[in-house]
Design a protein around this motif. Structure first.
Motif, PDB file in Angstrom:
ATOM      1  N   ASP A 220       0.864  -1.394   0.141  1.00  0.00           N
ATOM      2  CA  ASP A 220      -0.057   0.084  -0.101  1.00  0.00           C
ATOM      3  C   ASP A 220       0.744   1.193  -0.025  1.00  0.00           C
ATOM      4  O   ASP A 220       1.894   1.299   0.685  1.00  0.00           O
TER       5      ASP A 220
ATOM      6  N   ALA B 222     -17.096   7.992 -10.528  1.00  0.00           N
ATOM      7  CA  ALA B 222     -17.310   6.661 -10.585  1.00  0.00           C
ATOM      8  C   ALA B 222     -18.692   6.286 -10.763  1.00  0.00           C
ATOM      9  O   ALA B 222     -19.688   7.210 -10.529  1.00  0.00           O
TER      10      ALA B 222
ATOM     11  N   ARG C 142     -20.943   1.832  -1.180  1.00  0.00           N
ATOM     12  CA  ARG C 142     -19.609   2.505  -1.330  1.00  0.00           C
ATOM     13  C   ARG C 142     -18.607   1.567  -1.295  1.00  0.00           C
ATOM     14  O   ARG C 142     -17.208   2.296  -1.757  1.00  0.00           O
ATOM     15  N   GLU C 143     -18.575   0.381  -1.382  1.00  0.00           N
ATOM     16  CA  GLU C 143     -17.387  -0.120  -1.389  1.00  0.00           C
ATOM     17  C   GLU C 143     -16.647  -0.401  -2.446  1.00  0.00           C
ATOM     18  O   GLU C 143     -17.559  -0.415  -3.589  1.00  0.00           O
ATOM     19  N   GLY C 144     -15.496  -0.121  -2.598  1.00  0.00           N
ATOM     20  CA  GLY C 144     -14.608  -0.299  -3.791  1.00  0.00           C
ATOM     21  C   GLY C 144     -14.864   0.914  -4.884  1.00  0.00           C
ATOM     22  O   GLY C 144     -14.457   1.047  -5.878  1.00  0.00           O
ATOM     23  N   VAL C 145     -15.378   1.957  -4.494  1.00  0.00           N
ATOM     24  CA  VAL C 145     -15.743   3.320  -5.158  1.00  0.00           C
ATOM     25  C   VAL C 145     -14.669   4.198  -4.438  1.00  0.00           C
ATOM     26  O   VAL C 145     -14.576   4.502  -3.239  1.00  0.00           O
ATOM     27  N   GLU C 146     -13.958   4.958  -5.588  1.00  0.00           N
ATOM     28  CA  GLU C 146     -13.180   6.013  -4.699  1.00  0.00           C
ATOM     29  C   GLU C 146     -13.543   7.037  -4.269  1.00  0.00           C
ATOM     30  O   GLU C 146     -14.949   7.554  -4.533  1.00  0.00           O
TER      31      GLU C 146
END
Lengths: 383, 266
Positions: A4, B15, B28-32
């Protein structure tokens, strides 16, 4: 191990990505076509402190680590290799060399001004008849009283419009590579002139020049390192330069991938977007793997640099792999674009041309192989 | 001059955000995540006013722990301090509870001259938190500000231009005040390398309900009377009509169409 990016690495990556997308991308094609040095962009980069990323804070830099340094090169390279090249030469070849080899006076005199972009630097090693064979250089420096008198020609010098040049010249012609000395030269010194080189295949927005030195007087205090240390200075500079070249290649390859992805999802043939065709997907799989492999080679070298250990081998591996990789990726990207990739309507054509230099400068691919193998084998392939 | 800028972290406008049809919330997961674009103008204006009149800018946000990234962005752009309101007790807040919680945080910061918010967030699009916050603080409110003409700190006065549908309105009020800003107000700066470095090193305190002197029943889900009945993506806009022909003919057709739909009167 931790893959990371930390908070500040993410922040500097985002800032440079935003800068590249907003300030460089819209004008990159024009500068390329007109072979124009992007002076305005360089000024803005200076104001944002980009030329000081990896330079310690006490010398006016940002004090960021080498991973951040690579991220900056990557984000610039993603949009415009010419601008990435300006960054690489300024910070890796010139500023870091003065920081590593300079006296305290030299550091105070040059590093803050280079880090802020107030002055531009270039690196004069290559000559018309001396490329890979550095020790064969003809430029000479003769001590006369309190100064050296420099004569010679330097070829293919990036940032040819620089204010300050690191010039390598022979102070002892009988001593081979041990007779080379590095000098910090003000390019306004009488006898110093340059000739712009045009008609390049790529990096057309970077200023490339031949430097001509005719009885250029340089004070003794401007020797960088000790007399005779020039070869070591040059090699350590190239270790830093190759690192940012490799990172820039990763960025350019990413740029190719990004535009190809967008195009493949929009372009419809045989009734569906070409992204859904198996042979197109093969291109994407190969590009993705190779970009990541290159990126990790760069970050590994950066990790070693952060630790302050010698990593010539790892840097050469990254530079060799990434410079070859970006050419393959650019080739595939154009293949995906088909005929449109052959036109300058899309940036992939410029990426393809810009990719080509990377296997040539700062040590050809062939030289990188000799560095890696002769180090591993303990047998030098150099004369 | 002490300025508070309230910001929100939202899913990137680039996004593709999807809704959870059962819970009626954003996935919201995986969204910038990014700083709400309108809040970037708020941060920039706060920093510019500080540069013009002196003082300090404090950025405040309420959200999950990763909303710290949004506050770091504010610090990198020139805010001096930041505070994050983050606790499970705040989860599920609607605009009423959010305005209440933010108002307690601002009171905790001491004497404040000006609070700046973006006109609305790009995820919820309600434009309610700014005005609600002004009400809770008892501050004068100036919405849709497109220019700050003048601030008189001794006279405790502020003169702004508000961008309204009908035109620009010049408004004057007394400080302390709260203003919400539109994108015409400025061009947000890119942070520079040194300010990023400083921002990365700045400690951002996290405040929970125990740090705020308030009524626990007004926080989070319990303090939120809003009920989302249904959430859906509106149907895409139907395509317009393209008029073809020679220019005089097309102009005449256009005038007819506009007047028949009462857009203009001839």
């Amino acid at each position: 191990m931790d893959f990371d990016l930390n908070e500040e690495q993410q922040m500097i990556k985002k800032m440079v990505a935003d800068f590249a997308d907003k300030e460089i991308a819209p004008v990159a094609a024009q500068y390329d076509q007109e072979e124009k040095f992007p002076e305005e962009i360089v000024k803005k980069m200076g104001a944002l402190g980009i030329f000081g990323t990896v330079i310690p804070e006490e010398y006016g830099g940002g004090g960021f680590d080498y991973i951040s340094h690579a991220l900056v090169a990557e984000e610039l390279g993603r949009v415009d290799s010419s601008v990435r090249g300006i960054y690489s030469v300024q910070i890796s070849l010139v500023t870091l060399s003065i920081l590593r080899w300079g006296t305290e006076d030299q550091k105070r005199m040059y590093v803050p001004r280079l880090a802020s972009g107030e002055i531009l630097g270039c690196f004069g090693l290559t000559e018309p008849n001396s490329g890979s064979d550095v020790a064969s250089m003809q430029a000479s420096a003769v001590l006369d009283g309190d100064s050296y008198v420099l004569n010679g020609n330097k070829m293919w010098i990036s940032n040819g419009c620089a204010d300050v040049a690191l010039i390598f010249a022979k102070t002892d012609k009988s001593a081979g590579h041990r007779g080379i000395t590095a000098f910090i030269v003000d390019t306004k010194t009488p006898g110093f002139s340059s000739r712009d080189i045009h008609g390049k295949l790529g990096l057309r927005a970077s200023s490339t020049a031949e430097l001509i030195l005719e009885d250029v007087r340089v004070p003794k205090e401007n020797v960088l390192g000790n007399p005779g240390d020039g070869f070591k200075v040059a090699m350590s500079a190239l270790d830093n330069g190759r690192y940012t070249v490799a990172a820039g290649c990763v960025g350019t390859a990413q740029g190719c991938y990004d535009v190809a992805k967008k195009y493949a999802l929009e372009r419809v043939q045989f009734g569906k977007p070409i992204a859904g065709h198996q042979l197109i997907q093969e291109h994407f799989a190969e590009m993705a793997i190779n970009i990541d492999a290159g990126r990790f080679l760069v970050y590994r070298a950066g990790h070693l640099k952060n630790k302050g250990v010698r990593c010539t081998r790892e840097v050469s591996m990254a530079k060799l792999f990434c410079s070859e990789m970006v050419n393959q990726v650019a080739y595939r990207a154009i293949q995906i674009f088909g005929g449109y990739g052959f036109s300058n309507e899309f940036p992939v054509e410029r990426f393809y041309r810009d990719a080509r230099i990377n296997t040539l400068y700062e040590g050809t691919s062939e030289i990188q192989k000799l560095i890696i193998a002769s180090g591993d084998l303990g047998v030098s392939a150099f004369v | 001059m002490r300025i508070v800028v309230c910001i929100k972290q939202v899913p990137s406008t680039e996004a593709k955000v999807q809704m959870d049809p059962v819970k009626g919330t954003l996935i919201r997961e995986g969204v910038e995540s990014v700083v709400n674009p309108f809040d970037e103008y708020a941060i920039e204006e706060g920093v510019r006013l500080k540069e013009r009149y002196g003082g300090e800018v404090i950025a405040v946000s309420m959200g999950p722990p990763q909303a710290k990234d949004a506050l770091r962005q504010a610090l990198a752009m020139g805010a001096d301090k930041a505070a994050l309101l983050s606790d499970r007790a705040f989860a599920g807040s609607d605009t009423l509870a959010t305005a209440y919680t933010l108002s307690l945080a601002i009171k905790k910061l001491g004497e404040i001259d000006l609070v700046i918010c973006g006109k609305q967030a790009t995820d919820g699009d309600t434009a309610q938190v700014g005005p609600g916050l002004a009400q809770r603080l008892g501050f004068r409110q100036l919405t849709y500000v497109c220019k700050v003409r003048e601030i008189n700190l001794e006279g405790k006065k502020i003169v702004v231009e508000r961008l309204l549908d009908e035109g620009v309105q010049v408004a004057e009020t007394t400080l302390p005040a709260l203003m919400t800003v539109v994108k015409d107000i400025n061009q947000p700066r890119l942070p520079n390398v040194i300010s990023i470095r400083r921002a990365a090193r700045t400690e951002i305190p996290i405040w929970g309900p125990q740090d705020l002197n308030g009524d626990q029943a007004k926080f989070g889900f319990d303090g939120s009377p809003t009920q989302v009945v249904r959430i859906f993506t509106p149907p895409p806009r139907a395509g317009g009509q393209i008029l073809e022909g020679e220019v005089p003919e097309v102009v005449s057709k256009l005038l007819d169409a506009l007047s028949s739909q009462q857009v203009i009167s001839i």
